[in-house]
Design an enzyme around this catalytic site. Structure first.
Site, short mmCIF file in Angstrom:
data_model
loop_
_atom_site.label_atom_id
_atom_site.label_comp_id
_atom_site.label_asym_id
_atom_site.label_seq_id
_atom_site.Cartn_x
_atom_site.Cartn_y
_atom_site.Cartn_z
N CYS A 49 8.90 -7.46 -2.61
CA CYS A 49 7.51 -7.39 -3.05
C CYS A 49 7.36 -8.37 -4.21
CB CYS A 49 7.14 -5.98 -3.49
SG CYS A 49 5.44 -5.85 -4.09
N GLU A 106 -1.21 -4.88 4.17
CA GLU A 106 0.24 -4.76 3.98
C GLU A 106 0.83 -3.69 4.88
OE1 GLU A 106 2.38 -5.21 0.35
OE2 GLU A 106 0.52 -5.39 -0.79
N CYS A 150 -1.01 -9.28 -2.72
CA CYS A 150 0.34 -9.20 -2.15
C CYS A 150 1.04 -10.49 -2.53
CB CYS A 150 0.27 -9.06 -0.63
SG CYS A 150 1.88 -9.15 0.19
#
Length: 296
Positions: free
Chosen positions: A87, A226, A235
């Site tokens: 991430c 996502e 994101c």
């Protein structure tokens, strides 16, 4: 039941619940993660991040054989309880959390190595946040070519071709032509991919800037669905994938620095040549907003 002391943080609106479990004693079941991330009955977040020493996890122990400097591991979970490889916003917020909690020191000009399921990510502090070197990337998913995924999304006419990009986690990037197309696509519904990548994918809808390049920097606007979380305000790896896709489409002469506007703010993506191949780096803010205690 387990008591945890948590911190809430975000990177351009992509929000996370973080907590320290150095010895890996907390059992992070999908049910427990979903309870923490629930926006009505829990703290609420796009993801949950556990700070655990790399030596306390099998994935971390494998990493520190070659990278002993990666003392801390970012144990990341999507809001639905599934595990994620990487991430880009989360790793910056994780770095901020580690430094603010006094678990590490990161002086200006120094690099902090963080273990992740993607591998080791190097972090540097900047004036307005942190930059994360996410390493190498690749075109295509599941060993397939880059342009063979068709994408259908609610309120977007017809199926659109998407380009598959792997940034440690899988992405499919789709270009849209107008502001209205970008605004109208309904991401409360999961986009349909054909063929569906083996491990699913985040899906980015991207509008190139007009002009695309200003002062040697590329400009794009993006929304994202996502995998495991739904639409998010930002994101990080998606911003990287979107910039890489538009650079690929633009062809020779396209820049290696991109400004990516997401609903939660702005991120900077840089592509950098290294001896082992091209790396991508993501820079942007990382904020900690409140702390609390929770029984899960």
């Amino acid at each position: 039941m387990t008591e945890i002391h948590f911190t809430k943080g975000h990177g351009t609106g992509n929000d996370f619940v973080l907590f320290a479990d150095p010895d890996g004693l907390v059992e992070c079941t999908p049910e427990r993660i979903r309870a923490i991330a629930d926006r009505r009955f829990g703290v609420g977040a796009d993801g949950v991040i556990r700070a655990v020493r790399s030596a306390s996890l099998p994935e971390g122990r494998a990493l520190i054989v070659d990278a002993p400097e990666a003392v801390w591991f970012m144990d990341y979970y999507n809001a639905d309880g599934s595990v994620a490889e990487m991430c880009g916003n989360g790793v910056r917020v994780f770095a901020r959390y580690l430094t603010e909690a006094g678990l590490v020191e990161l002086p200006a000009g120094e690099t902090l190595a963080i273990g992740t399921r993607k591998g080791v990510v190097d972090i540097q502090r900047q004036t307005t946040g942190f930059q994360a070197d996410l390493g190498r990337w690749s075109l295509g998913l599941d060993g397939n070519g880059s342009d063979d995924i068709m994408v259908r999304a609610r309120n977007l006419d017809g199926a659109r071709p998407g380009i598959g990009i792997d940034v440690g986690n899988p992405h499919v990037v789709v270009a849209v032509a107008t502001d209205d197309e970008l605004t109208d696509v309904d991401l409360t519904y999961v986009p349909v991919l054909d063929p569906e990548p083996l491990h699913g994918a985040n899906v980015e809808f991207v509008l190139p800037g007009d002009p695309l390049i200003r002062d040697g920097v590329g400009h794009i606007t993006m929304r994202v669905h996502e995998r495991g979380s739904g639409e998010t305000l930002s994101c990080g790896t998606g911003a990287i994938a979107a910039a890489l896709a538009v650079r690929y489409w633009a062809g020779a002469g396209a820049p290696d620095t991109w400004r990516v506007r997401v609903p939660g703010g702005d991120l900077t993506v840089r592509m950098m040549a290294t001896e082992e191949g091209e790396h991508v780096a993501l820079a942007g803010p990382a904020e900690l907003v409140f702390v609390g205690d929770l029984t899960v």
